[in-house]
Design a protein around this motif. Structure first.
Motif, PDB file in Angstrom:
ATOM      1  N   HIS A   1      -0.834   3.050  -4.037  1.00 15.09           N
ATOM      2  CA  HIS A   1      -2.088   2.225  -4.025  1.00 15.09           C
ATOM      3  C   HIS A   1      -2.281   0.640  -5.031  1.00 15.09           C
ATOM      4  O   HIS A   1      -1.667   1.177  -6.376  1.00 15.09           O
ATOM      5  CB  HIS A   1      -3.234   2.384  -3.629  1.00 15.09           C
TER       6      HIS A   1
ATOM      7  N   ASP B   1      -3.376   3.137 -12.774  1.00 16.76           N
ATOM      8  CA  ASP B   1      -2.991   3.790 -11.498  1.00 16.76           C
ATOM      9  C   ASP B   1      -3.572   2.606 -10.480  1.00 16.76           C
ATOM     10  O   ASP B   1      -4.789   2.462 -10.301  1.00 16.76           O
ATOM     11  CB  ASP B   1      -4.215   4.618 -11.521  1.00 16.76           C
ATOM     12  N   ASP B   2      -3.196   2.528  -9.852  1.00 14.82           N
ATOM     13  CA  ASP B   2      -1.720   3.409  -9.553  1.00 14.82           C
ATOM     14  C   ASP B   2      -0.149   2.987  -9.240  1.00 14.82           C
ATOM     15  O   ASP B   2       0.419   3.176  -9.112  1.00 14.82           O
ATOM     16  CB  ASP B   2      -1.725   3.995  -7.407  1.00 14.82           C
TER      17      ASP B   2
ATOM     18  N   GLU C   1      -7.789   2.914  -1.966  1.00  6.31           N
ATOM     19  CA  GLU C   1      -7.817   3.507  -2.562  1.00  6.31           C
ATOM     20  C   GLU C   1      -8.598   3.938  -3.083  1.00  6.31           C
ATOM     21  O   GLU C   1      -9.432   5.705  -2.737  1.00  6.31           O
ATOM     22  CB  GLU C   1      -6.136   4.265  -2.608  1.00  6.31           C
ATOM     23  N   GLU C   2      -9.070   3.570  -4.160  1.00  7.64           N
ATOM     24  CA  GLU C   2      -9.980   4.355  -5.112  1.00  7.64           C
ATOM     25  C   GLU C   2     -11.103   4.168  -4.398  1.00  7.64           C
ATOM     26  O   GLU C   2     -12.881   4.354  -5.242  1.00  7.64           O
ATOM     27  CB  GLU C   2      -9.950   2.506  -6.227  1.00  7.64           C
TER      28      GLU C   2
ATOM     29  N   ASP D   1       1.263   8.695  -6.526  1.00 13.78           N
ATOM     30  CA  ASP D   1      -0.491   8.752  -7.439  1.00 13.78           C
ATOM     31  C   ASP D   1      -0.032   8.999  -8.651  1.00 13.78           C
ATOM     32  O   ASP D   1       0.802  10.553  -9.194  1.00 13.78           O
ATOM     33  CB  ASP D   1      -1.301   8.594  -6.571  1.00 13.78           C
ATOM     34  N   VAL D   2      -0.684   9.152 -10.114  1.00 12.06           N
ATOM     35  CA  VAL D   2      -1.100   9.683 -11.587  1.00 12.06           C
ATOM     36  C   VAL D   2      -1.734  10.907 -11.435  1.00 12.06           C
ATOM     37  O   VAL D   2      -3.271  11.109  -9.854  1.00 12.06           O
ATOM     38  CB  VAL D   2      -1.920   8.480 -12.127  1.00 12.06           C
TER      39      VAL D   2
HETATM   40 MN    MN Z   1      -5.032   6.759  -7.892  1.00 13.68          MN
END
Ligand code: MN
Ligand code: MN
Length: 465
Positions: free
Chosen positions: A95, A261-262, A291-292, A336-337
């Motif tokens: 993302h 991120d990310d 995404e967040e 993703d992290v």
């Molecule tokens: Mn993320």
């Protein structure tokens, strides 16, 4: 001898010779430049488009290398592999959005001699981290005519920055007794924009301006950009930490920056796509927005955009195949992290199942929380296949959950890919200070993550899979 049977994660640096360390440093420098330039999903997608175009990607699904951006905020790209498309795609999805402070639609207020912008935070932030630090303004303002004015202020040397004031300790005696969740209020996250006003001309009391600082600010914005207050209603303005990404530590092996991120996964996925040999399935990247804040919206992972792109790809590359079969045959990495074991807060992790900086990208078999609720869990078979692949190439990797059971948790886009029928697992580097204005990542993990994504793209199709 007995120890040989025990599993031990491999530290990247312990096997890295001089040539490898040089390769790590070179990739890290490009990563730092990328992070310094790309602080919003729009800026990131435009960077990706540029890099893809330089490498022969065109907006035409019948081409061998295709990209399909969506509204400047999300992007799908694919490249033909050795195997036909009905064997599925190898997809890496990351993302491009990061937590930040968005301006409200009517942002400007004047109080106590300063003009401020009211904000509504985006994603999970620790509010106090955004106080008393230089902020830059990124985004777009859309005029009535439809013209879109890009905005970046506060990044170049010599440009002004913006700031949210914090309470002085002398007067914080009541505040410090409150829990952190109550001590910092979202409605106090107001960004200071200006404080001057016009010289007052005597004997004009009847045209007394109500908010003279705000009036002066609006005048400046009109002179500089030709904007009126109403234009800001149709704007997307984001206050983000000002300044470039930096190397951290005497050995320069950590990257400190906003938005890792990310974008760390997005950057390494893009590099892997551009480096990979076409020896396996068709390769694809999907870079999402939203995404967040839960992945909803047209540019988020819960939308049908990826499905539409695969349908177009099937029509162009493999007419007659069923898109649903291609999706079911596809393999995906939810890039993703993960949260690295924090040296000062080790007690929030369960250490045996926590990620450590410098041990390569982290497999997370499931996300979710409290009894795996909301998780898309990867199959052991798929995980086993990837483990074998990375081991065969000597690529460092590790495995982790996010925090202790019943204490941690979080979500990624994995469940949206799983819903399309793909085999999917989370794989991305661990970072410290996640979601903060200055996240930390290991340059070794940047490199190993790129290697892992590249190996995934290049993996030949075997009869077992
Ligand atoms: Mn993320
Ligand atoms: Mn996040």
């Amino acid at each position: 001898m007995k120890d040989a049977l025990a599993y031990k994660p491999k530290n990247f640096w312990e096997t890295a010779d001089l040539a490898k360390r040089k390769a790590v440093a070179a990739l890290a420098q490009r990563y730092v430049d990328f992070l310094s330039r790309c602080k919003t999903e729009r800026e990131t997608v435009s960077y990706v488009r540029e890099r893809l175009a330089q490498n022969g990607y065109v907006e035409d699904f019948s081409a061998e290398r295709v990209m399909c951006p969506l509204r400047g905020k999300a992007l799908f790209a694919a490249r033909r592999g050795a195997a036909p498309l009905d064997q599925g795609l190898a997809l890496v999805a990351a993302h491009a959005d990061s937590p930040r402070l968005d301006f409200k639609q009517r942002p400007f207020v004047e109080q106590a001699g300063v003009a401020q912008a009211k904000t509504h935070y985006y994603g999970g932030i620790r509010k106090y981290q955004w106080l008393a630090r230089p902020l830059a303004l990124h985004g777009v303002v859309v005029r009535e005519s439809g013209e879109c004015l890009p905005v970046v202020v506060g990044e170049k040397p010599g440009e002004p920055v913006f700031c949210i004031a914090d309470l002085l300790p002398h007067l914080a005696q009541d505040q410090v007794k409150k829990p952190v969740s109550e001590a910092f209020e979202a409605e106090k996250l107001n960004v200071i924009l200006s404080h001057s006003r016009h010289r007052k001309v005597p004997a004009t009391a009847e045209d007394e301006v109500k908010d003279p600082v705000k009036a002066r600010l609006l005048e400046l914005l009109h002179q500089k950009y030709g904007l009126e207050e109403e234009d800001f209603i149709t704007a997307e303005l984001q206050a983000v930490p000002a300044g470039p990404a930096r190397f951290v530590g005497f050995d320069r092996t950590l990257v400190g920056a906003y938005g890792q991120d990310d974008r760390i996964c997005l950057f390494t996925a893009l590099e892997a796509l551009l480096n990979a040999e076409a020896t396996g399935r068709g390769m694809a990247v999907m870079f999402w927005d939203k995404e967040e804040i839960g992945s909803d919206g047209a540019t988020g992972a819960s939308s049908r955009f990826l499905q539409y792109c695969v349908e177009d790809l099937v029509r162009a590359w493999c007419p007659g195949a069923l898109p649903s079969h291609v999706l079911l045959a596809s393999r995906a990495l939810s890039a993703d992290v993960n949260g690295a074991l924090d040296p000062d807060y080790q007690d929030v992790h369960e250490k045996q199942n926590a990620a450590v900086l410098g041990y390569g990208p982290v497999f997370c078999k499931f996300t979710g929380s409290r009894g795996k609720y909301g998780a898309s869990e990867a199959d052991a078979e798929f995980f086993g296949e990837l483990r074998g692949l990375l081991n065969s190439k000597g690529i460092a990797w590790q495995v982790a959950e996010l925090g202790k059971v019943d204490h941690g948790g979080g979500g990624t886009v994995a469940l949206f890919l799983a819903a399309l029928g793909m085999r999917v697992i989370d794989l991305g580097p661990a970072i410290l200070s996640m979601h903060s204005p200055f996240e930390l990542a290991s340059t070794a993990d940047v490199y190993a993550t790129m290697q892992a994504y590249q190996a995934f793209f290049e993996a030949p199709v075997t009869p077992s899979c």
